[in-house]
Enzyme design. Structure first.
Site, short mmCIF file in Angstrom:
data_model
loop_
_atom_site.label_atom_id
_atom_site.label_comp_id
_atom_site.label_asym_id
_atom_site.label_seq_id
_atom_site.Cartn_x
_atom_site.Cartn_y
_atom_site.Cartn_z
CG ASP A 1 4.57 -22.47 21.92
OD1 ASP A 1 3.48 -22.43 22.53
OD2 ASP A 1 5.01 -23.48 21.37
CD GLN B 1 3.88 -30.33 20.64
OE1 GLN B 1 3.08 -29.51 20.22
NE2 GLN B 1 3.94 -30.65 21.92
CE LYS C 1 -0.07 -27.63 21.32
NZ LYS C 1 1.40 -27.69 21.52
#
Ligand code: NAD
Length: 282
Positions: A118, A95, A51
């Site tokens: 997200d 994460q 990422k």
């Protein structure tokens, strides 16, 4: 059978994102993404590196907060609150998975909904369920983009989703319902998985189990999307679908790697740009 090539589509999306960022930079806005990664899970660190690299490639400023496995929940919350207030940070990504002693829901709910790239905050989950504009979780959004790119319209299709997690299966279900598909969603307690998968015009699998879907479980001519990522003993990646045998029966199929995975990262970049645009009401 046609391969749904997520890798090549993701490259096109990244090229467009790079152009969008140039335009934003001309308006004095550099999109900023903060990533929190906790513990030493190798897969998590690999994803974070990917990422970070993707951000760097297209001009997104990214910062990674690496925290030890035994970090306290309060310290994580404090870090997120700091980033919520930081005007140079447009998107915040936690994460997953988090260590067992951490309350994942509490952590995800601390990310302010306007920086929730997200799409995991309950406010954004609710908006997606209501088909309102919001941040959509990157993996299911990537699947929708991939279908759209290949002119596959889910409207009226019988869809079976295998896997019902908050980050993959459930948002996938909402997106497909919003797209007027008929959606059947299966999970570990589903009694007769094959009876469900065999009915599907569009079969989407995100479980994390090698060869969960075999040839006999797929309808002739079905479209198969494999979200699963599993590492085999030889170190190679594979999905949840017995690709070699299932592909022969499909009209379209995603490979692993090179299917949904690259699309997920591309969608993170798009969501980060969306967040940065809202900074200037663009
Ligand atoms: P999870 O463990 O949170 O959820 C797994 C889901 O599968 C659950 O709903 C569970 O009930 C269901 N399940 C488990 N065993 C089953 C079985 N035998 N039959 C039917 N359903 C079963 O996992 P997750 O975070 O949703 O991830 C799922 C998979 O997708 C993993 O392989 C993960 O690595 C992969 N993934 C890929 C991407 C990507 O970018 N391609 C992104 C996220 C997750």
């Amino acid at each position: 059978m046609q391969i749904l090539d997520g890798k090549s589509l993701s490259l096109k999306i990244k090229a467009k994102a790079k152009e969008d960022i140039k335009i934003l930079k001309a308006k004095d806005v550099t999109p900023g993404l903060a990533v929190v990664v906790i513990g030493d899970d190798i897969a998590s660190h690999t994803y974070v590196k990917m990422k970070e690299k993707a951000c760097e490639d297209i001009g997104i400023y990214s910062i990674v907060h690496k925290m030890p496995n035994d970090i306290s929940e309060d310290k994580i919350i404090e870090t997120i609150q700091m980033m919520n207030k930081n005007p140079n940070i447009d998107g915040i990504l936690i994460q997953l998975p988090l260590p067992k002693h951490i309350d994942t829901d509490r952590v995800l709910q601390t990310v302010t909904s306007t920086k929730d790239v997200d799409g995991f905050h309950p406010f954004n989950v609710g908006k997606l369920a209501l088909n309102l504009d919001t941040f959509i979780p990157c993996t299911p959004l990537g699947v929708m983009k991939l279908l759209n790119h290949y002119d596959i319209n889910p409207k009226g299709l019988d869809v079976c989703i295998v896997g019902a997690s908050n980050i993959v299966g459930k948002p996938m279900m909402n997106l497909l319902l919003n797209a007027d598909a008929t959606v059947d969603i299966c999970h570990i307690y589903t009694k007769d998985l094959k009876a469900h998968t065999l009915r599907a015009d569009l079969l989407i699998v995100g479980v994390g189990k090698v060869n969960l879907i075999t040839e006999d479980m797929v309808k002739e001519g079905a479209i198969v999307i494999d979200i699963g990522i599993n590492r085999k003993d030889d170190g190679k990646l594979t999905g949840d679908v017995d690709y070699e045998n299932v592909a022969k029966k499909c009209s379209f199929i995603t490979p692993v790697p090179g299917g949904v995975g690259p699309m997920t990262i591309a969608m993170l970049l798009e969501n980060s740009i969306k967040a940065a645009r809202s900074r200037i009401n663009d």
